[in-house]
Design a protein around this motif. Structure first.
Motif, PDB file in Angstrom:
ATOM      1  N   LEU A  92       0.829  -1.210   0.000  1.00  0.00           N
ATOM      2  CA  LEU A  92       0.000   0.000   0.000  1.00  0.00           C
ATOM      3  C   LEU A  92       0.866   1.263   0.000  1.00  0.00           C
ATOM      4  N   ARG A  93       1.951   1.239   0.762  1.00  0.00           N
ATOM      5  CA  ARG A  93       2.823   2.420   0.802  1.00  0.00           C
ATOM      6  C   ARG A  93       3.456   2.668  -0.566  1.00  0.00           C
ATOM      7  N   THR A  94       3.886   1.598  -1.232  1.00  0.00           N
ATOM      8  CA  THR A  94       4.452   1.750  -2.579  1.00  0.00           C
ATOM      9  C   THR A  94       3.380   2.220  -3.555  1.00  0.00           C
ATOM     10  N   ALA A  95       2.151   1.724  -3.397  1.00  0.00           N
ATOM     11  CA  ALA A  95       1.057   2.128  -4.277  1.00  0.00           C
ATOM     12  C   ALA A  95       0.732   3.611  -4.110  1.00  0.00           C
ATOM     13  N   ARG A  96       0.766   4.100  -2.889  1.00  0.00           N
ATOM     14  CA  ARG A  96       0.493   5.526  -2.665  1.00  0.00           C
ATOM     15  C   ARG A  96       1.561   6.386  -3.333  1.00  0.00           C
ATOM     16  N   GLU A  97       2.820   5.933  -3.286  1.00  0.00           N
ATOM     17  CA  GLU A  97       3.881   6.690  -3.947  1.00  0.00           C
ATOM     18  C   GLU A  97       3.649   6.742  -5.451  1.00  0.00           C
ATOM     19  N   ARG A  98       3.210   5.622  -6.027  1.00  0.00           N
ATOM     20  CA  ARG A  98       2.934   5.604  -7.463  1.00  0.00           C
ATOM     21  C   ARG A  98       1.707   6.435  -7.791  1.00  0.00           C
ATOM     22  N   ALA A  99       0.724   6.432  -6.893  1.00  0.00           N
ATOM     23  CA  ALA A  99      -0.481   7.236  -7.134  1.00  0.00           C
ATOM     24  C   ALA A  99      -0.159   8.724  -7.117  1.00  0.00           C
ATOM     25  N   GLU A 100       0.741   9.127  -6.245  1.00  0.00           N
ATOM     26  CA  GLU A 100       1.144  10.533  -6.192  1.00  0.00           C
ATOM     27  C   GLU A 100       1.869  10.952  -7.466  1.00  0.00           C
ATOM     28  N   GLU A 101       2.476   9.951  -8.155  1.00  0.00           N
ATOM     29  CA  GLU A 101       3.150  10.243  -9.425  1.00  0.00           C
ATOM     30  C   GLU A 101       2.176  10.261 -10.601  1.00  0.00           C
ATOM     31  N   GLY A 102       0.898   9.977 -10.329  1.00  0.00           N
ATOM     32  CA  GLY A 102      -0.114  10.081 -11.373  1.00  0.00           C
ATOM     33  C   GLY A 102      -0.602   8.758 -11.925  1.00  0.00           C
ATOM     34  N   ASP A 103      -0.137   7.637 -11.410  1.00  0.00           N
ATOM     35  CA  ASP A 103      -0.600   6.331 -11.898  1.00  0.00           C
ATOM     36  C   ASP A 103      -2.004   6.041 -11.390  1.00  0.00           C
ATOM     37  N   ASP A 104      -2.766   5.299 -12.214  1.00  0.00           N
ATOM     38  CA  ASP A 104      -4.134   4.911 -11.856  1.00  0.00           C
ATOM     39  C   ASP A 104      -4.070   3.661 -10.990  1.00  0.00           C
ATOM     40  N   ILE A 105      -4.114   3.844  -9.664  1.00  0.00           N
ATOM     41  CA  ILE A 105      -4.010   2.742  -8.707  1.00  0.00           C
ATOM     42  C   ILE A 105      -5.397   2.495  -8.120  1.00  0.00           C
ATOM     43  N   VAL A 106      -5.845   1.224  -8.138  1.00  0.00           N
ATOM     44  CA  VAL A 106      -7.159   0.860  -7.611  1.00  0.00           C
ATOM     45  C   VAL A 106      -7.002  -0.340  -6.694  1.00  0.00           C
ATOM     46  N   ILE A 107      -7.698  -0.316  -5.561  1.00  0.00           N
ATOM     47  CA  ILE A 107      -7.692  -1.440  -4.624  1.00  0.00           C
ATOM     48  C   ILE A 107      -8.799  -2.414  -5.022  1.00  0.00           C
ATOM     49  N   GLY A 108      -8.412  -3.631  -5.355  1.00  0.00           N
ATOM     50  CA  GLY A 108      -9.409  -4.665  -5.631  1.00  0.00           C
ATOM     51  C   GLY A 108      -9.880  -5.311  -4.355  1.00  0.00           C
ATOM     52  N   VAL A 109      -8.941  -5.739  -3.525  1.00  0.00           N
ATOM     53  CA  VAL A 109      -9.258  -6.276  -2.201  1.00  0.00           C
ATOM     54  C   VAL A 109      -8.005  -6.169  -1.353  1.00  0.00           C
ATOM     55  N   VAL A 110      -8.166  -5.689  -0.124  1.00  0.00           N
ATOM     56  CA  VAL A 110      -7.085  -5.594   0.847  1.00  0.00           C
ATOM     57  C   VAL A 110      -7.598  -6.158   2.161  1.00  0.00           C
ATOM     58  N   GLU A 111      -6.872  -7.138   2.698  1.00  0.00           N
ATOM     59  CA  GLU A 111      -7.234  -7.741   3.979  1.00  0.00           C
ATOM     60  C   GLU A 111      -6.460  -7.027   5.073  1.00  0.00           C
ATOM     61  N   SER A 112      -7.102  -6.050   5.720  1.00  0.00           N
ATOM     62  CA  SER A 112      -6.402  -5.260   6.746  1.00  0.00           C
ATOM     63  C   SER A 112      -6.404  -5.941   8.101  1.00  0.00           C
ATOM     64  N   HIS A 113      -7.324  -6.899   8.324  1.00  0.00           N
ATOM     65  CA  HIS A 113      -7.441  -7.609   9.608  1.00  0.00           C
ATOM     66  C   HIS A 113      -7.595  -6.633  10.772  1.00  0.00           C
ATOM     67  N   GLY A 114      -8.261  -5.512  10.498  1.00  0.00           N
ATOM     68  CA  GLY A 114      -8.549  -4.555  11.554  1.00  0.00           C
ATOM     69  C   GLY A 114      -7.386  -3.683  11.972  1.00  0.00           C
ATOM     70  N   ARG A 115      -6.287  -3.665  11.211  1.00  0.00           N
ATOM     71  CA  ARG A 115      -5.123  -2.857  11.578  1.00  0.00           C
ATOM     72  C   ARG A 115      -5.354  -1.417  11.126  1.00  0.00           C
ATOM     73  N   ALA A 116      -5.263  -0.480  12.078  1.00  0.00           N
ATOM     74  CA  ALA A 116      -5.574   0.915  11.778  1.00  0.00           C
ATOM     75  C   ALA A 116      -4.572   1.518  10.800  1.00  0.00           C
ATOM     76  N   ASP A 117      -3.283   1.201  10.961  1.00  0.00           N
ATOM     77  CA  ASP A 117      -2.293   1.793  10.065  1.00  0.00           C
ATOM     78  C   ASP A 117      -2.477   1.302   8.636  1.00  0.00           C
ATOM     79  N   THR A 118      -2.921   0.036   8.472  1.00  0.00           N
ATOM     80  CA  THR A 118      -3.182  -0.469   7.129  1.00  0.00           C
ATOM     81  C   THR A 118      -4.387   0.228   6.512  1.00  0.00           C
ATOM     82  N   GLU A 119      -5.458   0.394   7.306  1.00  0.00           N
ATOM     83  CA  GLU A 119      -6.648   1.082   6.799  1.00  0.00           C
ATOM     84  C   GLU A 119      -6.341   2.517   6.439  1.00  0.00           C
ATOM     85  N   ALA A 120      -5.438   3.155   7.187  1.00  0.00           N
ATOM     86  CA  ALA A 120      -5.103   4.548   6.906  1.00  0.00           C
ATOM     87  C   ALA A 120      -4.423   4.684   5.545  1.00  0.00           C
ATOM     88  N   LEU A 121      -3.619   3.696   5.166  1.00  0.00           N
ATOM     89  CA  LEU A 121      -2.958   3.753   3.869  1.00  0.00           C
ATOM     90  C   LEU A 121      -3.940   3.563   2.716  1.00  0.00           C
TER      91      LEU A 121
END
Length: 896
Positions: free
Chosen positions: A42-71
């Motif tokens: 997710l952190r790498t995806a956010r960096e690519r999204a800031e560069e203008g790439d079309d990043i979409v989440i299909g499914v992310v299993e956060s298991h209730g982790r707040a830092d993962t949901e924040a990303l």
């Protein structure tokens, strides 16, 4: 044979192009859950999204982790698709929405996830493969324990076998693999803080799977997997650029063995060096096609030692040991070549007979050459080097060919010049090379040279030559004969090798085809035993179980009378209990005449093979051992497949029995209770209210009791008939009877049930007699007529028709039509199933769903058929019954 072609490898270029094409996979690999794979993705995806790439989440299993949901915030998401399973709602990745959205990069977490039943694919990695084929770049995560090739290793380390595995080919397909690493101490600290699981689960995890030793071992596996991937990437880059290796990026040791006793110390030294340098190592032997059986056996023993020490043995085919070793070393990007030192060389030697170490140093400077001092061999006891083998039949045939050439040359001498006569002897050399090999070709060349000189050059009948022209002719003949003999002999060796390879390939294809069509374990075992006997010409036995020496169950043996002796049975018990080979050619009970090979797939025992290798007419070499392993492995998988199919069929039968049991209970509770309730009600009314009831009322109650009793009797008869049909105990006792008698008896049995319909009969009076079981055919007609009258409206017509079909064979066709609602075409076959409960037909408020099913069983027992169709003018239902008219010969067959 291997060659070092400096041009770019087309396959490597294609592989590199595929990795760079759209629809690429990136895998974030971790050693265990909680190391941060999803967070890093997710952190790498956010960096690519800031560069203008079309990043979409299909499914992310956060298991209730707040830092993962924040990303995940700020990134586009595809809503999950709801799926119903066992009355509960689950949410899964929506692959159709992802294909329609078609982003540049799609994040799909947990590659090894198993989808809810009802999804398009059973596994998430199959969803990802479809996305990649559609041209969508996918990023995903996976733990090393889910790789298929490491499944057994992980089970041995952790004691837990992973059921959700992904094929290694998917990881090979990935363009990028990123290792997400975390030390065991840091991961355990994350567990304690509840950053991986909730506290209760974390404590249980640290006591079980997440202990420090397991985490260290899994981390080592992850690092090794990443190192192998990097090594493969380097190899692809080298081949694609056409640059010659080796590239010293990872230690890779290649040890060259010669099949001598001193190779043991050489292999052990290679193992020690590989252990110290953490290097991959392999042992190669160059087979020139002239080895004796003793030499081949010595090589196999060395290869067995290599395998036990963790190396990979390989036999190369070629005529130049130097060229084959160098070319193969380049092809695998080897960095070190290890050879043994020959301490028995004289102070002088020919250039082509110098030790391999000297020739390697002289011809290449890109490898580290390591020369190992081997054990000394006393003079006179030196092992004979492999050479040409001379067989008497080949020697005789070669001598006859030279003599024939001498006779032909003598006949042609008056018409041909001396130089042309040499071609006759050259033909003898070619014949010897093709028929007997290089050794006989060289013998033919030498003898031909001497005979040609002795009989055809001046002075004749001597080996002396005085004319310069004749001297040149004979010398050039000899040189050409040597070269041509060598080339033809090598061509023959290659042809023999190609034929052997073709025969083995055809054998394996035929073997795989036969195993794929085997429907049960017995037929698969027979295919395996027959093929092994055909390949190795030894007795083979298939054993189902071997729990003890007295319980060794032989299923199939070839020859049939072949059996294991007591010592072989004890070896079989040991192999069965330990799931390891034993007997001939192994490290356990090696004095046995038999080799016992247990068959197992993922820990499930499926049988055992016993091969009497002591009776083999040929020595077992590495290729034959590999063939045994291949055949046994394929047989194991086939037996596992048949076992799973049998279990699946058993499960289906159990489910069907459970469905029938439920339907039977439902039917009994309704169809027995309803007539009994009517009978009890009418009887109690007669007992309690008889003085107040008129004779007509009493008569009506008695008729109702009789009607319900007959109905109850028919239902119980149907249950008994269906039971006898299901158990195969329904016997056909045929007799001659007329159709009129059978149909009139059926109508009489129904009696009161047919009062509300009009029965019309239509058949000729000249119908032949039927040779049937009268009671069964009558019961079938009763069931069909009862079903027809229940669905006929009051005053409706029930038509019974019959006619003779004089085809081959002759049959009587009976049609019973009603004017009811009819049966839709898609249900006309299902109404003959037991307890069918859908649509119209034999099921109603008063139907058990057994009547038509029993009819089909009874009519089928006579060799007839019964089907449902539409009535005349498209109204109602027509039940068509065909009964064969048996002749004398068919009656005799039926009686038998």
């Amino acid at each position: 044979m291997y060659s070092a072609d400096q041009r770019p490898d087309p396959n490597a270029l294609l592989k590199a192009a595929r990795r760079e094409a759209r629809g690429c996979l990136r895998v974030f690999l971790g050693a265990a859950p909680g190391v941060g794979k999803t967070y890093t993705m997710l952190r790498t995806a956010r960096e690519r999204a800031e560069e203008g790439d079309d990043i979409v989440i299909g499914v992310v299993e956060s298991h209730g982790r707040a830092d993962t949901e924040a990303l995940c915030e700020g990134l586009s998401r595809i809503p999950l698709a709801p799926l119903q399973h066992h009355g509960r709602t689950f949410y899964e990745f929506d692959i159709d929405a992802a294909l329609e959205r078609k982003p540049t990069i799609l994040l799909v977490d947990e590659l090894a996830h198993r989808n809810i039943p009802g999804s398009r694919h059973p596994r998430r990695y199959q969803d990802i493969e479809e996305l990649l084929d559609a041209g969508i770049d996918v990023w995903t995560t996976v733990n090393v324990q889910h790789l298929e090739s490491l499944n057994d290793d992980v089970a041995r380390i952790t004691g837990i076998r992973m059921r959700e595995t992904v094929p290694d080919t998917l990881l090979e397909r990935a363009r990028d693999v990123s290792l997400v690493d975390l030390t065991p101490e840091e991961l355990l600290e994350r567990l304690r803080r509840g950053k991986v699981y909730i506290p209760e689960q974390a404590r249980a995890a640290m006591e079980g799977y997440f202990n420090e030793s397991n985490l260290n071992a899994l981390r080592e596996l992850a690092i090794q997997t990443m190192a192998e991937r990097v090594d493969a990437d380097v190899k692809v880059a080298m081949d694609a650029s056409g640059r010659a290796g080796p590239w010293p990026v990872r230690p890779h040791l290649l040890v060259v063995v010669n099949g001598s006793d001193d190779d043991v110390s050489l292999v052990r030294a290679a193992h020690r060096m590989a252990e110290r340098r953490l290097a991959v190592w392999r042992a190669v032997y160059v087979d020139k096609g002239v080895d004796s059986p003793e030499q081949q056996l010595a090589v196999e023993k060395i290869f067995s030692l290599v395998t036990r020490l963790g190396g990979d043995p390989l036999r190369l085919q070629g005529h130049s040991q130097l060229d084959e070793v160098i070319n193969y070393a380049r092809s695998i990007n080897a960095t070190i070549i290890m050879v043994g030192r020959d301490g028995n060389r004289r102070w002088w030697s020919w250039p082509w007979s110098r030790p391999l170490a000297q020739r390697l140093i002289a011809h290449t400077d890109v490898f580290d050459i390591v020369v190992v001092a081997q054990g000394s061999v006393k003079q006179g006891t030196r092992k004979r080097q492999p050479g040409w083998r001379v067989r008497p039949p080949q020697l005789l045939a070669t001598s006859l060919a030279v003599m024939a050439s001498l006779g032909i040359a003598h006949l042609l001498e008056p018409w041909l010049e001396l130089a042309n006569l040499s071609l006759v002897f050259l033909a003898a050399v070619l014949f010897s090379a093709i028929w007997a090999g290089t050794a006989m070709a060289m013998f033919s060349a030498v003898v031909g040279f001497l005979v040609f000189n002795f009989f055809f050059t001046e002075p004749r009948l001597t080996f002396a030559m005085v004319e310069r022209g004749q001297l040149l002719t004979v010398v050039f003949f000899f040189l050409v004969a040597l070269v041509v003999g060598q080339l033809a002999g090598r061509g023959r060796q290659r042809l023999v090798a190609l034929r052997a390879s073709r025969d083995q390939t055809q054998l394996l294809l035929r073997y795989a085809e036969q195993l794929s069509t085997a429907t049960d374990s017995a037929s698969a075992a027979k295919v395996g035993v027959d093929t092994l006997v055909q390949c190795f010409e030894v007795p083979v036995i298939f054993i189902e179980t071997a729990e003890s020496a007295s319980e060794v169950q032989v299923v199939y043996a070839l020859p049939d009378a072949e059996r294991l002796d007591m010592t072989a049975k004890q070896a079989a018990v040991w192999s069965w209990q330990h799931q390891k080979p034993s007997g001939q050619g192994t490290q356990t009970l090696s004095q046995q005449a038999w080799r016992l090979l247990p068959l197992a797939v993922q820990g499930e025992k499926v049988g055992m093979l016993a091969l009497k290798l002591s009776a083999s007419p040929k020595a077992l070499n590495h290729e034959r051992e590999s063939l045994i392993d291949t055949l046994v492995r394929q047989l194991s998988m086939a037996l596992e497949r048949t076992r799973l199919v049998a279990e699946l069929n058993t499960t289906r039968v159990s489910e069907e029995n459970e469905r029938l049991r439920s339907a039977l209970l439902s039917s009994v509770s309704h169809d027995l209770r309803t007539p009994l309730s009517s009978i009890i009600g009418a009887t109690s009314s007669l007992i309690e209210l008889k003085p107040q009831l008129s004779e007509d009322d009493q008569r009506e109650l008695l008729d109702g009791i009789l009607s319900e009793s007959e109905r109850l009797n028919r239902y119980i008869q149907n249950l008994l008939d269906m039971t006898r049909l299901g158990h195969g105990t329904l016997k056909i006792e045929r007799d001659w009877v007329s159709f009129d008698d059978v149909i009139n008896s059926a109508l009489k049995r129904l009696g009161q049930s047919l009062k509300h319909v009009v029965v019309r009969k239509q058949w000729p009076t000249t119908l032949p007699l039927l040779y049937v079981h009268p009671a069964l055919v009558e019961q079938a007609l009763v069931n069909v007529l009862d079903n027809a009258q229940r669905f006929s409206p009051p005053g409706g017509e029930l038509l019974i028709k019959a006619h003779l079909n004089e085809g081959e064979p002759a049959t009587l066709v009976i049609t019973i039509e009603d004017q009811g609602p009819g049966i839709s075409p898609e249900l006309r076959e299902q109404v003959f199933d037991m307890f069918y409960s859908g649509g119209d037909g034999d099921r109603s408020a008063h139907g058990s769903g057994l009547g038509l099913a029993i009819c089909r069983g009874m009519i089928g027992a006579h060799g007839g058929t019964i089907n449902a169709d539409t009535g005349e003018n498209g109204r109602g239902t027509a039940i068509v019954i065909t009964l064969p008219l048996l002749g004398a010969d068919m009656r005799k067959m039926d009686e038998e």
